[in-house]
Design an enzyme around this catalytic site. Structure first.
Site, short mmCIF file in Angstrom:
data_model
loop_
_atom_site.label_atom_id
_atom_site.label_comp_id
_atom_site.label_asym_id
_atom_site.label_seq_id
_atom_site.Cartn_x
_atom_site.Cartn_y
_atom_site.Cartn_z
CB ILE A 157 44.09 5.51 23.40
CG1 ILE A 157 43.54 6.28 24.62
CG2 ILE A 157 44.55 6.47 22.31
CD1 ILE A 157 44.59 7.06 25.40
CB SER A 235 51.88 6.91 24.84
OG SER A 235 53.25 6.88 24.53
NE ARG A 236 51.73 9.85 31.18
CZ ARG A 236 50.49 10.22 30.84
NH1 ARG A 236 50.24 10.67 29.62
NH2 ARG A 236 49.50 10.15 31.72
CG ASP A 260 49.65 15.71 22.92
OD1 ASP A 260 49.56 16.94 22.68
OD2 ASP A 260 49.02 15.16 23.84
CD GLU A 265 54.55 16.05 29.13
OE1 GLU A 265 54.61 15.55 28.00
OE2 GLU A 265 53.50 16.07 29.81
CG HIS A 297 50.30 16.05 27.99
ND1 HIS A 297 51.18 15.35 28.77
CD2 HIS A 297 49.17 15.30 27.96
CE1 HIS A 297 50.62 14.23 29.18
NE2 HIS A 297 49.40 14.17 28.69
P1 NAD Z 1 45.07 1.15 28.25
O1 NAD Z 1 45.54 0.64 29.57
O2 NAD Z 1 43.63 0.95 27.88
O3 NAD Z 1 45.96 0.54 27.08
C1 NAD Z 1 47.35 0.45 27.12
C2 NAD Z 1 47.75 -0.76 26.31
O4 NAD Z 1 49.17 -0.78 26.25
C3 NAD Z 1 47.29 -2.08 26.94
O5 NAD Z 1 46.58 -2.85 25.98
C4 NAD Z 1 48.59 -2.76 27.33
O6 NAD Z 1 48.54 -4.18 27.28
C5 NAD Z 1 49.55 -2.15 26.33
N1 NAD Z 1 50.96 -2.30 26.69
C6 NAD Z 1 51.51 -2.34 27.92
N2 NAD Z 1 52.84 -2.55 27.83
C7 NAD Z 1 53.12 -2.65 26.50
C8 NAD Z 1 54.31 -2.87 25.77
N3 NAD Z 1 55.48 -3.07 26.38
N4 NAD Z 1 54.24 -2.88 24.44
C9 NAD Z 1 53.04 -2.72 23.80
N5 NAD Z 1 51.88 -2.52 24.44
C10 NAD Z 1 51.92 -2.48 25.78
O7 NAD Z 1 45.46 2.69 28.22
P2 NAD Z 1 44.85 3.83 27.30
O8 NAD Z 1 43.69 4.46 27.99
O9 NAD Z 1 44.67 3.30 25.92
O10 NAD Z 1 46.04 4.90 27.34
C11 NAD Z 1 47.31 4.59 26.77
C12 NAD Z 1 48.32 5.65 27.18
O11 NAD Z 1 47.98 6.89 26.58
C13 NAD Z 1 48.31 5.98 28.69
O12 NAD Z 1 49.07 5.06 29.42
C14 NAD Z 1 48.90 7.36 28.73
O13 NAD Z 1 50.31 7.25 28.84
C15 NAD Z 1 48.55 7.92 27.35
N6 NAD Z 1 47.61 9.06 27.45
C16 NAD Z 1 47.96 10.23 26.89
C17 NAD Z 1 47.10 11.32 26.94
C18 NAD Z 1 47.43 12.64 26.30
O14 NAD Z 1 46.73 13.63 26.54
N7 NAD Z 1 48.46 12.72 25.47
C19 NAD Z 1 45.87 11.18 27.60
C20 NAD Z 1 45.53 9.94 28.14
C21 NAD Z 1 46.41 8.88 28.06
#
Ligand code: NAD
Length: 346
Positions: A157, A235-236, A260, A265, A297
């Protein structure tokens, strides 16, 4: 297989039924509106597969009930698995599957929507114009072109988001223990977290929720930010400390906040509570700020993402039925290896 889907909405049923039909309607799917918890787990009696959503807590107690009732697969309808006790699942012989990627564009684009709406105060302009108020007082925005965007987490993302912001002519700073060549190719510069916090005009969060990232944005982090910063979290919820965020808004350090996701939540999002009082005082306080924009969300909620989630969920179940292993399994061991390889904390 017999599948019990919890926290079902009409759109879950629509997309899962569609994917099941395309797969030959081989699975018998029961849909429950209820969240999965100790009082509702009995609904899944006899289901080999249970399909929870992001705010269903799949802890040891729930897993024990499900195991006794014959469940052998937890098929998550999303990427995150912070709500599942993976060790307990393994002990109980329950496999866990997820949808690792569906549409990073959906979430990245929603992040951009929040930024633009907050910057240009679209939420306020919309209400004003409908009331015949065409005054521009208080609606002054800023050009994104040339601004510095700090991206925390440059996985799927974060990388798509970086590409969009590069298109706006923004400077990109990034923080992630694993550097993305794509982000560097866009001119993004990896810097220590403190430098990102103090140099960015807009900070966006795209890392998973882990023990290390819980309250990553706390009081100290906010103190390092530029006065007038925009903070966006898609993210979360628990990646930010909401109490500290409210203090940051009151002091003026945070001039724009887009959320979001929210720490608590689970008691609010995905439900129509419009005829009830909000019992969460912290959330209610957030809603009082004119420079705060919250969506419930919804970043993942595009037809492309919903279709991909349904297809992969059905594919996980089919693979499990055929081989005893889902397509995208999550195990405590594999997760630990992954975080160790990436130099993260489990
Ligand atoms: P991904 O696994 O492709 O990328 C996550 C990145 O975060 C990785 O590159 C990882 O190395 C990095 N990371 C881990 N720990 C870290 C830290 N301490 N500091 C900085 N970076 C760190 O995941 P993604 O598909 O890009 O999704 C990211 C997050 O988005 C998910 O984990 C989820 O929580 C959130 N998400 C939200 C929604 C929504 O509807 N709001 C939907 C999907 C995902």
């Amino acid at each position: 297989m017999k599948v019990s889907v919890f926290s079902t909405k009409s759109y879950d049923r629509q997309f899962l039924d569609q994917s099941n039909v395309i797969a030959g309607a081989v699975h018998r799917i029961s849909y429950f509106e209820a969240h999965l918890d100790a009082s509702t787990a009995a609904l899944a009696r006899g289901s080999e597969v249970v399909c929870p959503f992001v705010n269903d807590q799949v802890d040891r107690d729930i897993l024990e009930i499900l195991a006794r009732q014959g469940t052998r697969l937890i098929a998550l309808r999303g990427a995150g698995f912070n709500n599942v006790d993976l060790a307990a699942a393994a002990e109980l012989g329950i496999a866990v599957a997820r949808v690792p990627a569906y549409s990073p564009h959906a979430i990245a684009e929603h992040t951009v929507a929040l930024i633009l709406a907050l910057d240009r105060k679209i939420h306020r302009a919309y209400a004003r114009v409908r009331e015949g108020n065409f005054s521009l007082e208080g609606l002054l925005g800023f050009d994104l072109h040339g601004r510095t965007i700090g991206i925390i987490g440059t996985g799927r993302i974060g990388t798509v988001f970086a590409r969009i912001m590069a298109g706006f002519g923004c400077q990109l700073l990034a923080f992630d223990p694993v550097e993305s060549e794509d982000v560097k190719g866009l001119g993004g510069r990896y810097v220590p977290l403190n430098e990102l916090l103090s140099s960015s005009d807009v900070i966006t969060l795209h890392c998973p929720l882990t023990p290390e990232t819980r309250h990553l944005i706390d009081r100290q982090a906010i103190e390092r930010m530029k006065r007038g910063v925009m903070l966006i979290n898609t993210s979360r919820g628990a990646v930010v400390d909401t109490t500290a965020i409210v203090a940051g808004l009151k002091s003026g350090t945070i001039a724009h906040l887009g959320l979001d996701v929210y720490e608590e939540e689970g008691d609010l999002f995905f439900e129509d509570l419009s005829d009830q009082a909000i019992r969460d005082d912290l959330f209610a306080r957030l809603l009082t700020f004119p420079n705060v924009l919250i969506t419930g969300h919804q970043a993942f909620f595009t037809s492309e993402a919903m279709q991909a989630i349904a297809e992969t969920t059905i594919a996980n179940i089919a693979a499990f039925e055929a081989s005893g292993k889902p397509l995208h399994e999550v195990t405590a061991d594999a997760h630990l290896r992954h975080v160790q390889e990436k130099g993260l904390r489990a």
